[in-house]
Design an enzyme around this catalytic site. Structure first.
Site, PDB file in Angstrom:
ATOM      1  N   ASP A 134       0.843  -1.205   0.000  1.00 35.17           N
ATOM      2  CA  ASP A 134       0.000   0.000   0.000  1.00 35.17           C
ATOM      3  C   ASP A 134       0.871   1.245   0.000  1.00 35.17           C
ATOM      4  O   ASP A 134       0.639   2.183   0.763  1.00 35.17           O
ATOM      5  CB  ASP A 134      -0.945  -0.008   1.203  1.00 35.17           C
ATOM      6  CG  ASP A 134      -2.076   1.020   1.067  1.00 35.17           C
ATOM      7  OD1 ASP A 134      -2.383   1.424  -0.080  1.00 35.17           O
ATOM      8  OD2 ASP A 134      -2.639   1.430   2.090  1.00 35.17           O
ATOM      9  N   ASN A 139       1.307   7.493   2.833  1.00 38.97           N
ATOM     10  CA  ASN A 139       1.954   6.580   3.772  1.00 38.97           C
ATOM     11  C   ASN A 139       3.458   6.815   3.866  1.00 38.97           C
ATOM     12  O   ASN A 139       4.175   6.006   4.443  1.00 38.97           O
ATOM     13  CB  ASN A 139       1.685   5.124   3.381  1.00 38.97           C
ATOM     14  CG  ASN A 139       0.262   4.704   3.663  1.00 38.97           C
ATOM     15  OD1 ASN A 139      -0.418   5.334   4.473  1.00 38.97           O
ATOM     16  ND2 ASN A 139      -0.204   3.662   3.009  1.00 38.97           N
ATOM     17  N   ASP A 152       2.598   2.750   7.939  1.00 39.09           N
ATOM     18  CA  ASP A 152       1.343   2.034   7.692  1.00 39.09           C
ATOM     19  C   ASP A 152       1.554   0.689   7.007  1.00 39.09           C
ATOM     20  O   ASP A 152       1.369   0.542   5.799  1.00 39.09           O
ATOM     21  CB  ASP A 152       0.384   2.881   6.864  1.00 39.09           C
ATOM     22  CG  ASP A 152      -1.058   2.453   7.070  1.00 39.09           C
ATOM     23  OD1 ASP A 152      -1.271   1.300   7.482  1.00 39.09           O
ATOM     24  OD2 ASP A 152      -1.966   3.267   6.834  1.00 39.09           O
ATOM     25  N   THR A 174      -4.332   0.802  -2.734  1.00 39.00           N
ATOM     26  CA  THR A 174      -5.101   1.988  -3.101  1.00 39.00           C
ATOM     27  C   THR A 174      -5.192   2.036  -4.615  1.00 39.00           C
ATOM     28  O   THR A 174      -4.182   1.906  -5.300  1.00 39.00           O
ATOM     29  CB  THR A 174      -4.405   3.249  -2.548  1.00 39.00           C
ATOM     30  OG1 THR A 174      -4.392   3.161  -1.119  1.00 39.00           O
ATOM     31  CG2 THR A 174      -5.142   4.504  -2.966  1.00 39.00           C
TER      32      THR A 174
END
Length: 461
Positions: A134, A139, A152, A174
């Site tokens: 991700d 992040n 994260d 995402t």
């Protein structure tokens, strides 16, 4: 409830609120013993249980124990009370890299410095058998000296997550940053998928916008699947070449980490000093992921005995949607549903709200509701019908944290009885959480969340 100035576990004084997500909030805090500033992510146990995210939290704890790198946010310790989980982490004073990109493209030297640190951190993670899955500017945090810190790890995967074919099979991430092989659901190499995401990040840093953009989610997936994007005219030839190799839709021919780090553009101004870890010989503080959830029975005094029913949240990921639409063709999603054995709707409510609504409906209609393997909610009638008891499975897919698709389909019983139950009882009862039923006009005037770099300003947990 935690408030500014309160003392947590007699060890940390909580300060200002830094951000909030669906299941957690983050506070700045001060270690009372050392005076050091830290960030504390406070996770609500009950909400995590309700949507079936226990494994994700455990995985994040386990992964962060393995990773000790100057460009990765360090997890100092994890504490738990009856109702909360506390992640005590390194405080990144500079905030999200996203905030810099949101103001426009970065200078090439600045973008390269961040990219070098990102690749260094991700390559180290891969060497420890960890794939992030991700990666995106939200992040990536910055410390007080402007150094990048990857954060994260909630969607990360360990090497043991792979199946016998050596590939990962969980679709997550995402939308705008995800690799095409992840969308295609055929199994993928997590390290190769991370390289794709790093390529998207490099493009965003240098361009100030995403390479794959479209207000239509399926059209964006089509572009990702074909690696269809345009380079800005200010990209230098060597940058164009590197980005093209990283955003190769074929993972087999996509550039490797080793070749990225050997690339001439990448190596310009690179700090070649060996990475030195502070307290290299020190054993990390013990973080027992299972122990964090070891007192879940304490929640029973807070919730109804039926709380167990609301735990699953059925594989929350955006990309399962693709399996319903062969070849990224929207017609597979929007067709007549009156006589189908399954229906789908979208909602701009949280998964927590959707599950609670389904529970309320089941109670009002006197339907049994329970969890099935794979994270499904199963609703069952209380009386025998023509072909047994009518059963309805509900599965929720996340597009964004506040925009979901829900599929409901007959799992048992007579089709006509199922259709009657859906049409007369369940569909009307869902009205207040529906954005649109597939094949029907949108019931509200507001637009669904758009996938664009300027509009991804939600606070990450």
């Amino acid at each position: 409830m935690e408030s500014k100035g309160s003392v947590l576990m007699q060890r940390y004084e909580l300060g200002r609120h830094l951000g909030q997500g669906t299941f957690a909030k983050v506070h700045y805090a001060r270690n009372l013993k050392t005076g050091t500033g830290v960030a504390i992510k406070i996770v609500d146990k009950e909400k995590v249980l309700k949507v079936g995210m226990i494994d994700q939290i455990k995985r994040e704890i386990s992964v962060m124990r393995l990773i000790r790198h100057p460009n990765v946010v360090e997890l100092y310790e994890v504490m738990a009370s009856k109702t909360k989980i506390y992640f005590v982490m390194e405080y990144a004073k500079g905030g999200e890299l996203f905030n810099k990109v949101a103001r426009g493209k970065l200078k090439e030297d600045v973008a390269r410095k961040y990219f070098q640190q990102l690749i260094s951190a991700v390559d180290y993670c891969h060497s420890r058998g960890v794939c992030h899955r991700d990666l995106k500017p939200e992040n990536l945090l910055l410390d007080e000296n402007g150094n990048l810190k990857v954060s994260d790890f909630g969607l990360s995967a360990l090497a043991e997550s792979k199946r016998q074919d050596g590939l990962l099979h969980t679709t997550c991430g995402t939308p705008a940053y995800v690799a095409p092989e992840v969308i295609n659901r055929k199994g993928y190499d997590g390290a190769k998928a991370d390289i794709w995401s790093c390529g998207v990040i490099l493009f965003v840093l240098l361009a100030g916008y995403l390479p794959f953009r479209d207000s239509n989610l399926m059209e964006m997936y089509r572009k990702i699947g074909k690696g269809e994007f345009k380079m800005p005219n200010w990209f230098a030839p060597e940058v164009r070449k590197l980005v093209s190799k990283m955003l190769d839709p074929n993972p087999r021919t996509r550039i490797s980490m080793e070749k990225i780090m050997g690339n001439s553009w990448f190596r310009k101004g690179l700090d070649t000093k060996p990475i030195i870890f502070e307290k290299e010989d020190a054993e990390p503080a013990p973080l027992d992921a299972d122990a964090v959830f070891g007192r879940l029975e304490d929640l029973s005094s807070m919730t109804d005995s039926k709380q167990e029913l609301s735990k699953p949240c059925c594989n929350l990921n955006a990309f399962d949607i693709i399996s319903y639409s062969a070849g990224f063709d929207l017609s597979g999603l929007f067709e007549e549903t009156e006589r189908k054995k399954e229906v789908r709707f979208t909602s701009n409510k949280s998964a927590f709200t959707i599950i609670s609504k389904l529970e309320d409906i089941a109670k009002r209609l006197r339907l049994k509701i329970k969890k099935r393997d794979g994270g499904l909610l199963k609703l069952e009638g209380s009386k025998e019908g023509r072909k047994g008891i009518v059963g309805v499975d509900a599965e929720i897919f996340e597009i964004t944290p506040l925009f979901h698709m829900v599929e409901m389909k007959k799992s048992n019983g007579d089709t006509l009885e199922y259709q009657k139950l859906m049409k007369q009882d369940i569909r009307p009862a869902l009205k207040d959480i529906i954005w649109t039923w597939e094949g029907e006009q949108q019931q509200q005037q507001q637009q669904p969340p758009q996938i664009a770099v300027q509009e991804q300003e939600q606070v990450q947990e």
